[in-house]
Design a protein around this motif. Sequence first.
Motif, PDB file in Angstrom:
ATOM      1  N   GLU A  49       0.832  -1.211   0.000  1.00 29.23           N
ATOM      2  CA  GLU A  49       0.000   0.000   0.000  1.00 29.23           C
ATOM      3  C   GLU A  49       0.867   1.261   0.000  1.00 29.23           C
ATOM      4  O   GLU A  49       0.556   2.247  -0.674  1.00 29.23           O
ATOM      5  N   ALA A  50       1.954   1.240   0.739  1.00 31.76           N
ATOM      6  CA  ALA A  50       2.858   2.397   0.805  1.00 31.76           C
ATOM      7  C   ALA A  50       3.544   2.605  -0.545  1.00 31.76           C
ATOM      8  O   ALA A  50       3.670   3.743  -1.010  1.00 31.76           O
ATOM      9  N   LYS A  51       3.955   1.507  -1.171  1.00 31.56           N
ATOM     10  CA  LYS A  51       4.587   1.598  -2.497  1.00 31.56           C
ATOM     11  C   LYS A  51       3.626   2.238  -3.498  1.00 31.56           C
ATOM     12  O   LYS A  51       4.013   3.125  -4.256  1.00 31.56           O
ATOM     13  N   GLU A  52       2.389   1.753  -3.479  1.00 34.04           N
ATOM     14  CA  GLU A  52       1.377   2.274  -4.409  1.00 34.04           C
ATOM     15  C   GLU A  52       1.110   3.756  -4.157  1.00 34.04           C
ATOM     16  O   GLU A  52       1.008   4.539  -5.103  1.00 34.04           O
ATOM     17  N   GLU A  53       1.014   4.135  -2.891  1.00 29.14           N
ATOM     18  CA  GLU A  53       0.742   5.532  -2.558  1.00 29.14           C
ATOM     19  C   GLU A  53       1.883   6.438  -3.034  1.00 29.14           C
ATOM     20  O   GLU A  53       1.649   7.498  -3.615  1.00 29.14           O
ATOM     21  N   ILE A  54       3.111   6.010  -2.816  1.00 34.07           N
ATOM     22  CA  ILE A  54       4.261   6.807  -3.254  1.00 34.07           C
ATOM     23  C   ILE A  54       4.309   6.876  -4.775  1.00 34.07           C
ATOM     24  O   ILE A  54       4.523   7.943  -5.358  1.00 34.07           O
ATOM     25  N   MET A  55       4.075   5.761  -5.431  1.00 36.54           N
ATOM     26  CA  MET A  55       4.105   5.720  -6.901  1.00 36.54           C
ATOM     27  C   MET A  55       3.033   6.654  -7.475  1.00 36.54           C
ATOM     28  O   MET A  55       3.314   7.421  -8.399  1.00 36.54           O
ATOM     29  N   LEU A  56       1.828   6.612  -6.922  1.00 32.04           N
ATOM     30  CA  LEU A  56       0.753   7.501  -7.378  1.00 32.04           C
ATOM     31  C   LEU A  56       1.113   8.967  -7.151  1.00 32.04           C
ATOM     32  O   LEU A  56       0.869   9.813  -8.011  1.00 32.04           O
ATOM     33  N   TYR A  57       1.720   9.250  -6.007  1.00 32.43           N
ATOM     34  CA  TYR A  57       2.140  10.625  -5.713  1.00 32.43           C
ATOM     35  C   TYR A  57       3.182  11.089  -6.742  1.00 32.43           C
ATOM     36  O   TYR A  57       3.074  12.196  -7.283  1.00 32.43           O
ATOM     37  N   LEU A  58       4.171  10.270  -7.014  1.00 34.90           N
ATOM     38  CA  LEU A  58       5.225  10.634  -7.967  1.00 34.90           C
ATOM     39  C   LEU A  58       4.650  10.874  -9.364  1.00 34.90           C
ATOM     40  O   LEU A  58       5.075  11.796 -10.068  1.00 34.90           O
ATOM     41  N   LEU A  59       3.685  10.055  -9.749  1.00 32.59           N
ATOM     42  CA  LEU A  59       3.046  10.217 -11.062  1.00 32.59           C
ATOM     43  C   LEU A  59       2.173  11.472 -11.092  1.00 32.59           C
ATOM     44  O   LEU A  59       2.244  12.262 -12.035  1.00 32.59           O
ATOM     45  N   LYS A  60       1.364  11.657 -10.059  1.00 31.92           N
ATOM     46  CA  LYS A  60       0.437  12.794 -10.002  1.00 31.92           C
ATOM     47  C   LYS A  60       1.188  14.124 -10.013  1.00 31.92           C
ATOM     48  O   LYS A  60       0.788  15.070 -10.679  1.00 31.92           O
ATOM     49  N   GLU A  61       2.298  14.184  -9.291  1.00 27.53           N
ATOM     50  CA  GLU A  61       3.084  15.418  -9.204  1.00 27.53           C
ATOM     51  C   GLU A  61       4.095  15.538 -10.345  1.00 27.53           C
ATOM     52  O   GLU A  61       4.910  16.461 -10.355  1.00 27.53           O
ATOM     53  N   ASN A  62       4.071  14.587 -11.267  1.00 26.31           N
ATOM     54  CA  ASN A  62       4.923  14.580 -12.466  1.00 26.31           C
ATOM     55  C   ASN A  62       6.420  14.457 -12.156  1.00 26.31           C
ATOM     56  O   ASN A  62       7.263  14.899 -12.925  1.00 26.31           O
ATOM     57  N   TYR A  63       6.750  13.855 -11.016  1.00 24.84           N
ATOM     58  CA  TYR A  63       8.151  13.546 -10.733  1.00 24.84           C
ATOM     59  C   TYR A  63       8.566  12.318 -11.546  1.00 24.84           C
ATOM     60  O   TYR A  63       9.726  12.153 -11.881  1.00 24.84           O
ATOM     61  N   LEU A  64       7.597  11.477 -11.817  1.00 24.46           N
ATOM     62  CA  LEU A  64       7.824  10.248 -12.567  1.00 24.46           C
ATOM     63  C   LEU A  64       6.967  10.306 -13.830  1.00 24.46           C
ATOM     64  O   LEU A  64       5.750  10.389 -13.755  1.00 24.46           O
ATOM     65  N   ASN A  65       7.641  10.307 -14.977  1.00 27.31           N
ATOM     66  CA  ASN A  65       6.942  10.407 -16.251  1.00 27.31           C
ATOM     67  C   ASN A  65       7.678   9.508 -17.249  1.00 27.31           C
ATOM     68  O   ASN A  65       8.798   9.822 -17.659  1.00 27.31           O
ATOM     69  N   GLU A  66       7.061   8.397 -17.590  1.00 24.48           N
ATOM     70  CA  GLU A  66       7.706   7.390 -18.427  1.00 24.48           C
ATOM     71  C   GLU A  66       8.051   7.931 -19.822  1.00 24.48           C
ATOM     72  O   GLU A  66       9.108   7.611 -20.367  1.00 24.48           O
ATOM     73  N   GLU A  67       7.172   8.756 -20.392  1.00 21.53           N
ATOM     74  CA  GLU A  67       7.460   9.295 -21.728  1.00 21.53           C
ATOM     75  C   GLU A  67       8.634  10.267 -21.669  1.00 21.53           C
ATOM     76  O   GLU A  67       9.524  10.223 -22.519  1.00 21.53           O
ATOM     77  N   ARG A  68       8.647  11.131 -20.674  1.00 28.32           N
ATOM     78  CA  ARG A  68       9.762  12.079 -20.526  1.00 28.32           C
ATOM     79  C   ARG A  68      11.077  11.322 -20.324  1.00 28.32           C
ATOM     80  O   ARG A  68      12.105  11.657 -20.918  1.00 28.32           O
ATOM     81  N   PHE A  69      11.036  10.269 -19.489  1.00 25.96           N
ATOM     82  CA  PHE A  69      12.220   9.435 -19.277  1.00 25.96           C
ATOM     83  C   PHE A  69      12.696   8.831 -20.590  1.00 25.96           C
ATOM     84  O   PHE A  69      13.887   8.892 -20.930  1.00 25.96           O
ATOM     85  N   THR A  70      11.766   8.247 -21.356  1.00 26.81           N
ATOM     86  CA  THR A  70      12.113   7.569 -22.601  1.00 26.81           C
ATOM     87  C   THR A  70      12.729   8.538 -23.598  1.00 26.81           C
ATOM     88  O   THR A  70      13.758   8.246 -24.219  1.00 26.81           O
ATOM     89  N   ARG A  71      12.125   9.697 -23.741  1.00 28.09           N
ATOM     90  CA  ARG A  71      12.652  10.702 -24.676  1.00 28.09           C
ATOM     91  C   ARG A  71      14.043  11.172 -24.251  1.00 28.09           C
ATOM     92  O   ARG A  71      14.952  11.282 -25.066  1.00 28.09           O
ATOM     93  N   SER A  72      14.222  11.412 -22.988  1.00 29.41           N
ATOM     94  CA  SER A  72      15.512  11.849 -22.456  1.00 29.41           C
ATOM     95  C   SER A  72      16.576  10.759 -22.655  1.00 29.41           C
ATOM     96  O   SER A  72      17.713  11.043 -23.055  1.00 29.41           O
ATOM     97  N   TYR A  73      16.197   9.525 -22.382  1.00 30.72           N
ATOM     98  CA  TYR A  73      17.107   8.384 -22.526  1.00 30.72           C
ATOM     99  C   TYR A  73      17.555   8.240 -23.987  1.00 30.72           C
ATOM    100  O   TYR A  73      18.738   8.083 -24.273  1.00 30.72           O
ATOM    101  N   ILE A  74      16.597   8.321 -24.903  1.00 29.98           N
ATOM    102  CA  ILE A  74      16.898   8.188 -26.335  1.00 29.98           C
ATOM    103  C   ILE A  74      17.851   9.302 -26.777  1.00 29.98           C
ATOM    104  O   ILE A  74      18.855   9.039 -27.448  1.00 29.98           O
ATOM    105  N   ARG A  75      17.544  10.537 -26.404  1.00 30.36           N
ATOM    106  CA  ARG A  75      18.424  11.667 -26.783  1.00 30.36           C
ATOM    107  C   ARG A  75      19.833  11.470 -26.236  1.00 30.36           C
ATOM    108  O   ARG A  75      20.818  11.621 -26.958  1.00 30.36           O
ATOM    109  N   GLY A  76      19.929  11.121 -24.976  1.00 36.41           N
ATOM    110  CA  GLY A  76      21.242  10.954 -24.349  1.00 36.41           C
ATOM    111  C   GLY A  76      22.058   9.838 -24.961  1.00 36.41           C
ATOM    112  O   GLY A  76      23.245  10.012 -25.264  1.00 36.41           O
TER     113      GLY A  76
END
Length: 160
Positions: A49-76
């Motif tokens: 439950e704690a993992k899920e809550e933290i993950m949702l918080y990171l996604l909601k606040e845009n600290y974690l964004n899979e598309e942004r990560f992927t684009r950044s990774y590809i460019r780098g």
Amino acid sequence: MLILFCINMEKKSFTFAEIKLKLVNYCVYQDRCHAEVEQKMKEFLLIEEAKEEIMLYLLKENYLNEERFTRSYIRGKFYIKHWGKNKIKINLKQKQVPEKLINTCFDEIDESDYEKTIKKIYEDYYSKQAGLKEYQRKSKTIKYLMSKGFEYEKINDIFD
């Protein structure tokens, strides 16, 4: 005078808020994918439950964004490390990034830059293969480019 510090290597315990802040800082420092954050969470022995809550918080606040990560990774990996699309795709799949997302984010690489990079790496590596027969130099250079993740068809298209 030499002073030695003794550090207790036992696991330190953190509050939920401290763990959440540590994970926010982990994501702020550098773009992360879901798998990296989940791996980092394992260090803290959290309940589901704690993992899920933290993950949702990171996604909601845009600290974690899979598309942004992927684009950044590809460019780098392309513009800094000079990796080809195959190697980038394999590494992103190992990070459990969906293939559909990977394919849509490859527009981060300009096609003319991609071809120029293949040509430059080809010419640089080829010129270092002195003392070999022509076909051996070409063969070794193509193998090298493929090991960097460039597609055989692309290499051939450029040099045919």
